[in-house]
Design a protein around this motif. Structure first.
Motif, mmCIF file in Angstrom:
data_model
loop_
_atom_site.group_PDB
_atom_site.id
_atom_site.type_symbol
_atom_site.label_atom_id
_atom_site.label_comp_id
_atom_site.label_asym_id
_atom_site.label_seq_id
_atom_site.Cartn_x
_atom_site.Cartn_y
_atom_site.Cartn_z
ATOM 1 N N MET A 1 80.407 42.506 56.316
ATOM 2 C CA MET A 1 80.689 41.139 55.576
ATOM 3 C C MET A 1 80.228 41.545 54.374
ATOM 4 O O MET A 1 79.440 42.115 53.569
ATOM 5 N N ARG A 2 81.397 41.008 53.455
ATOM 6 C CA ARG A 2 81.506 41.297 51.836
ATOM 7 C C ARG A 2 80.696 40.024 51.354
ATOM 8 O O ARG A 2 81.061 39.001 51.555
ATOM 9 N N MET A 3 79.774 40.578 50.488
ATOM 10 C CA MET A 3 78.947 39.492 49.861
ATOM 11 C C MET A 3 79.882 39.199 48.495
ATOM 12 O O MET A 3 80.651 39.811 47.994
ATOM 13 N N HIS A 4 79.787 37.548 47.767
ATOM 14 C CA HIS A 4 80.394 37.279 46.926
ATOM 15 C C HIS A 4 79.128 36.677 46.142
ATOM 16 O O HIS A 4 78.395 36.068 46.302
ATOM 17 N N ALA A 5 79.493 36.991 44.663
ATOM 18 C CA ALA A 5 78.487 36.324 43.694
ATOM 19 C C ALA A 5 78.847 35.039 43.119
ATOM 20 O O ALA A 5 80.132 34.601 43.318
ATOM 21 N N THR A 6 77.770 34.264 42.837
ATOM 22 C CA THR A 6 78.001 32.894 42.381
ATOM 23 C C THR A 6 78.350 33.111 40.887
ATOM 24 O O THR A 6 77.226 33.024 39.938
ATOM 25 N N VAL A 7 79.416 33.379 40.638
ATOM 26 C CA VAL A 7 80.055 33.858 39.080
ATOM 27 C C VAL A 7 79.600 32.982 38.044
ATOM 28 O O VAL A 7 79.234 33.218 36.872
ATOM 29 N N GLU A 21 69.498 33.386 36.397
ATOM 30 C CA GLU A 21 68.264 32.965 36.789
ATOM 31 C C GLU A 21 68.685 32.245 38.329
ATOM 32 O O GLU A 21 69.368 31.117 38.258
ATOM 33 N N MET A 22 67.526 32.564 39.251
ATOM 34 C CA MET A 22 67.671 32.125 40.521
ATOM 35 C C MET A 22 66.525 31.902 41.134
ATOM 36 O O MET A 22 65.846 33.106 41.252
ATOM 37 N N ASN A 23 65.888 30.976 41.748
ATOM 38 C CA ASN A 23 64.764 30.840 42.655
ATOM 39 C C ASN A 23 63.745 31.386 41.680
ATOM 40 O O ASN A 23 62.675 32.133 42.331
#
Length: 81
Positions: A1-7, A21-23
């Motif tokens: 499965m290909r991952m996609h960034a939250t651009v 920044e995340m979590n």
């Protein structure tokens, strides 16, 4: 499965790197230029409270893949790679 960034969460820095920044993690993607006997590519790291929590072991060909891997770590879906 290909991952996609939250651009949309990533900001480009003056030096060409990317930060987000995340979590509670500060994520950073940087470019490593090619050197004799070494590959070029993008690497990521995650910091928590100013200390490195994880970093990539391998280089990624595309910045979006490094971003997606960093995001997956911040979400708790993977270990450092």
């Amino acid at each position: 499965m290909r991952m996609h960034a939250t651009v949309s969460i990533w900001q480009r820095e003056h030096d060409g790197s990317y930060v987000a920044e995340m979590n509670g993690y500060k994520l950073h993607v940087t470019w490593k230029p090619e050197a004799p006997g070494e590959r070029r590519g993008f690497r990521w790291k995650a910091e928590l409270e100013g200390k490195e929590a994880a970093a990539s072991d391998e280089l990624c060909e595309e910045p979006e893949l490094a971003m997606a891997t960093a995001e997956a770590f911040a979400r708790g879906k993977t270990t450092a790679s």
